[in-house]
Design a protein around this motif. Structure first.
Motif, PDB file in Angstrom:
ATOM      1  N   LEU A 128       0.836  -1.207   0.000  1.00  0.00           N
ATOM      2  CA  LEU A 128       0.000   0.000   0.000  1.00  0.00           C
ATOM      3  C   LEU A 128       0.869   1.254   0.000  1.00  0.00           C
ATOM      4  CD1 LEU A 128      -2.874  -1.031   2.414  1.00  0.00           C
ATOM      5  CD2 LEU A 128      -3.059  -0.585  -0.039  1.00  0.00           C
ATOM      6  N   PHE A 129       1.923   1.248   0.807  1.00  0.00           N
ATOM      7  CA  PHE A 129       2.822   2.405   0.825  1.00  0.00           C
ATOM      8  C   PHE A 129       3.494   2.588  -0.526  1.00  0.00           C
ATOM      9  CE2 PHE A 129       7.126   4.092   1.178  1.00  0.00           C
ATOM     10  CZ  PHE A 129       6.814   5.384   1.590  1.00  0.00           C
ATOM     11  N   LEU A 130       4.072   1.516  -1.047  1.00  0.00           N
ATOM     12  CA  LEU A 130       4.777   1.624  -2.324  1.00  0.00           C
ATOM     13  C   LEU A 130       3.851   2.090  -3.432  1.00  0.00           C
ATOM     14  CD1 LEU A 130       7.047  -1.534  -2.119  1.00  0.00           C
ATOM     15  CD2 LEU A 130       7.780   0.850  -1.978  1.00  0.00           C
ATOM     16  N   GLN A 131       2.635   1.579  -3.425  1.00  0.00           N
ATOM     17  CA  GLN A 131       1.678   1.996  -4.451  1.00  0.00           C
ATOM     18  C   GLN A 131       1.359   3.487  -4.309  1.00  0.00           C
ATOM     19  OE1 GLN A 131      -2.195   0.171  -4.287  1.00  0.00           O
ATOM     20  NE2 GLN A 131      -2.447   0.334  -6.495  1.00  0.00           N
ATOM     21  N   SER A 132       1.306   3.965  -3.075  1.00  0.00           N
ATOM     22  CA  SER A 132       0.941   5.373  -2.861  1.00  0.00           C
ATOM     23  C   SER A 132       2.029   6.351  -3.280  1.00  0.00           C
ATOM     24  CB  SER A 132       0.564   5.599  -1.388  1.00  0.00           C
ATOM     25  OG  SER A 132       1.714   5.570  -0.560  1.00  0.00           O
ATOM     26  N   VAL A 133       3.280   5.910  -3.309  1.00  0.00           N
ATOM     27  CA  VAL A 133       4.375   6.838  -3.642  1.00  0.00           C
ATOM     28  C   VAL A 133       5.094   6.520  -4.950  1.00  0.00           C
ATOM     29  CG1 VAL A 133       4.806   7.444  -1.223  1.00  0.00           C
ATOM     30  CG2 VAL A 133       6.095   5.572  -2.288  1.00  0.00           C
ATOM     31  N   ALA A 134       4.798   5.375  -5.551  1.00  0.00           N
ATOM     32  CA  ALA A 134       5.554   4.922  -6.727  1.00  0.00           C
ATOM     33  C   ALA A 134       5.577   5.941  -7.860  1.00  0.00           C
ATOM     34  CB  ALA A 134       5.008   3.591  -7.226  1.00  0.00           C
ATOM     35  N   SER A 135       4.443   6.528  -8.176  1.00  0.00           N
ATOM     36  CA  SER A 135       4.411   7.438  -9.321  1.00  0.00           C
ATOM     37  C   SER A 135       5.289   8.669  -9.089  1.00  0.00           C
ATOM     38  CB  SER A 135       2.978   7.854  -9.644  1.00  0.00           C
ATOM     39  OG  SER A 135       2.427   8.573  -8.560  1.00  0.00           O
ATOM     40  N   GLU A 136       5.425   9.077  -7.852  1.00  0.00           N
ATOM     41  CA  GLU A 136       6.243  10.251  -7.533  1.00  0.00           C
ATOM     42  C   GLU A 136       7.744   9.958  -7.644  1.00  0.00           C
ATOM     43  OE1 GLU A 136       6.905  13.326  -3.796  1.00  0.00           O
ATOM     44  OE2 GLU A 136       5.144  12.025  -3.816  1.00  0.00           O
ATOM     45  N   TYR A 137       8.132   8.718  -7.403  1.00  0.00           N
ATOM     46  CA  TYR A 137       9.558   8.378  -7.335  1.00  0.00           C
ATOM     47  C   TYR A 137      10.040   7.457  -8.458  1.00  0.00           C
ATOM     48  CZ  TYR A 137       9.389  10.533  -2.778  1.00  0.00           C
ATOM     49  OH  TYR A 137       9.231  11.439  -1.767  1.00  0.00           O
ATOM     50  N   GLN A 138       9.153   7.032  -9.338  1.00  0.00           N
ATOM     51  CA  GLN A 138       9.502   6.018 -10.332  1.00  0.00           C
ATOM     52  C   GLN A 138      10.635   6.407 -11.268  1.00  0.00           C
ATOM     53  OE1 GLN A 138       5.880   5.224 -12.380  1.00  0.00           O
ATOM     54  NE2 GLN A 138       5.860   7.163 -13.464  1.00  0.00           N
ATOM     55  N   ASP A 139      10.915   7.702 -11.405  1.00  0.00           N
ATOM     56  CA  ASP A 139      11.995   8.138 -12.288  1.00  0.00           C
ATOM     57  C   ASP A 139      13.303   8.413 -11.547  1.00  0.00           C
ATOM     58  OD1 ASP A 139      10.344   7.947 -14.518  1.00  0.00           O
ATOM     59  OD2 ASP A 139       9.570   9.978 -14.224  1.00  0.00           O
TER      60      ASP A 139
END
Length: 130
Positions: free
Chosen positions: A110-121
């Motif tokens: 749940l945490f990773l899903q919530s922040v992934a788009s912000e940090y994926q690059d």
């Protein structure tokens, strides 16, 4: 592969493959980083699915869960915003307990899903994915 037998997750996989520009729908032809990205991207749907429970122990054995937890540790060391997001998440959902290796995998996802788009690059993030 098991998720492809569930229509909702099969469609999510196809969408993820298409959005990534990858031409292979076969999970066996994907890198571990690609599959981890999918699990993170669709984390809550993946965890809530019927096939997750039997896979959980296998994923632990295969080291997938350890990698997901390791991503949190890498983020804490490399990015103050990530560290604060994890701390806030733990304060709200995990009674302030902050060790990802002792946190339920559903919460980790749940945490990773919530922040992934912000940090994926971020370089550290893509490197941690493998």
């Amino acid at each position: 592969k098991a998720s492809q037998r569930t229509p909702k997750l099969r469609d999510a996989w196809a969408e993820y493959v298409e959005e990534s520009g990858n031409r292979y729908n076969d999970p066996a032809r994907q890198s571990s980083g690609f599959i981890l990205g999918y699990i993170i991207h669709y984390g809550s749907d993946f965890v809530a699915s019927d096939f997750f429970a039997p896979l959980a122990s296998r994923l632990e054995v295969d080291g997938v869960m350890a990698v997901l937890r390791h991503i949190i540790k890498v983020g804490q060391k490399n990015d103050q915003g990530w560290k604060e997001a994890w701390q806030n998440f733990c304060d709200e959902r995990n009674n302030g307990f902050r060790d990802p290796y002792r946190t339920d995998i559903k919460e980790v996802l749940l945490f990773l899903q919530s922040v992934a788009s912000e940090y994926q690059d971020q370089h550290w993030y893509t490197t941690a994915l493998g």
